[in-house]
Design an enzyme around this catalytic site. Structure first.
Site, PDB file in Angstrom:
ATOM      1  N   TRP A 252       0.841  -1.201   0.000  1.00 29.98           N
ATOM      2  CA  TRP A 252       0.000   0.000   0.000  1.00 29.98           C
ATOM      3  C   TRP A 252       0.874   1.248   0.000  1.00 29.98           C
ATOM      4  CZ3 TRP A 252      -0.705   4.274   3.051  1.00 29.98           C
ATOM      5  CH2 TRP A 252      -1.838   5.051   2.782  1.00 29.98           C
TER       6      TRP A 252
ATOM      7  N   GLY B 273      -4.837  -3.158  -2.242  1.00 32.12           N
ATOM      8  CA  GLY B 273      -4.886  -3.338  -0.802  1.00 32.12           C
ATOM      9  C   GLY B 273      -5.597  -2.219  -0.068  1.00 32.12           C
ATOM     10  N   ASP B 274      -6.104  -1.251  -0.797  1.00 30.92           N
ATOM     11  CA  ASP B 274      -6.778  -0.104  -0.184  1.00 30.92           C
ATOM     12  C   ASP B 274      -8.242  -0.460   0.045  1.00 30.92           C
ATOM     13  OD1 ASP B 274      -8.378   2.505  -0.242  1.00 30.92           O
ATOM     14  OD2 ASP B 274      -6.318   3.236  -0.100  1.00 30.92           O
ATOM     15  N   LEU B 275      -8.667  -0.458   1.295  1.00 35.24           N
ATOM     16  CA  LEU B 275     -10.023  -0.873   1.645  1.00 35.24           C
ATOM     17  C   LEU B 275     -11.089  -0.025   0.955  1.00 35.24           C
ATOM     18  CD1 LEU B 275     -11.828  -2.756   3.310  1.00 35.24           C
ATOM     19  CD2 LEU B 275     -11.646  -1.115   5.198  1.00 35.24           C
TER      20      LEU B 275
END
Length: 141
Positions: free
Chosen positions: A66, A85-87
């Site tokens: 990230w 990977g960024d929510l």
């Protein structure tokens, strides 16, 4: 901003005094040491592919994918980065593509597939996903 040499010379306690935690201070010093020693340079990173920049930075303790993605997008200005990977991006892509969001879904591979139409400007699309994420309520995800 302080130089790499200044960061390496700083005491971890000084860094903690300005709000960094112990680990983050140590990780920041590890990155600064790479630049200070000449093992890394901005010129070197600018000449690398996105994949090689990521591989190089992830090898430094405390740096994850990230962080690499954010560095590629915002510092190196790379136009085709998709931070899987960024929510917020994960949730917004599920909303946008009308696919279920779960703890393990969408996967990295699923996100890359969904974003194929955005290439070579996935960084721009990511910005739109962040904007969309800010408008999604709990009921709509």
């Amino acid at each position: 901003f302080p130089t790499a040499q200044q960061v390496v010379a700083m005491d971890v306690e000084e860094m903690k005094a300005v709000g960094l935690g112990q680990r983050k201070a140590e990780y920041l010093q590890a990155v600064a040491e790479q630049f200070n020693s000449g093992a890394l340079s901005e010129k070197m990173l600018l000449g690398m592919s996105d994949e090689n920049v990521s591989r190089t930075l992830v090898s430094i303790r405390g740096i994850g994918q990230w962080t690499c993605d954010m560095f590629l997008m915002f510092h190196l200005k790379r136009p085709n980065i998709l931070p899987t990977g960024d929510l917020a991006v994960r949730k917004a892509m599920c909303h946008h593509f009308k696919v279920p969001f779960g703890k393990k879904t969408p996967t990295h591979e699923q996100m890359v597939e969904m974003a194929q139409a955005w290439e070579p400007y996935r960084s721009v699309a990511t910005w739109y996903m962040w904007r969309l994420a800010g408008t999604i309520t709990q009921k709509t995800t």
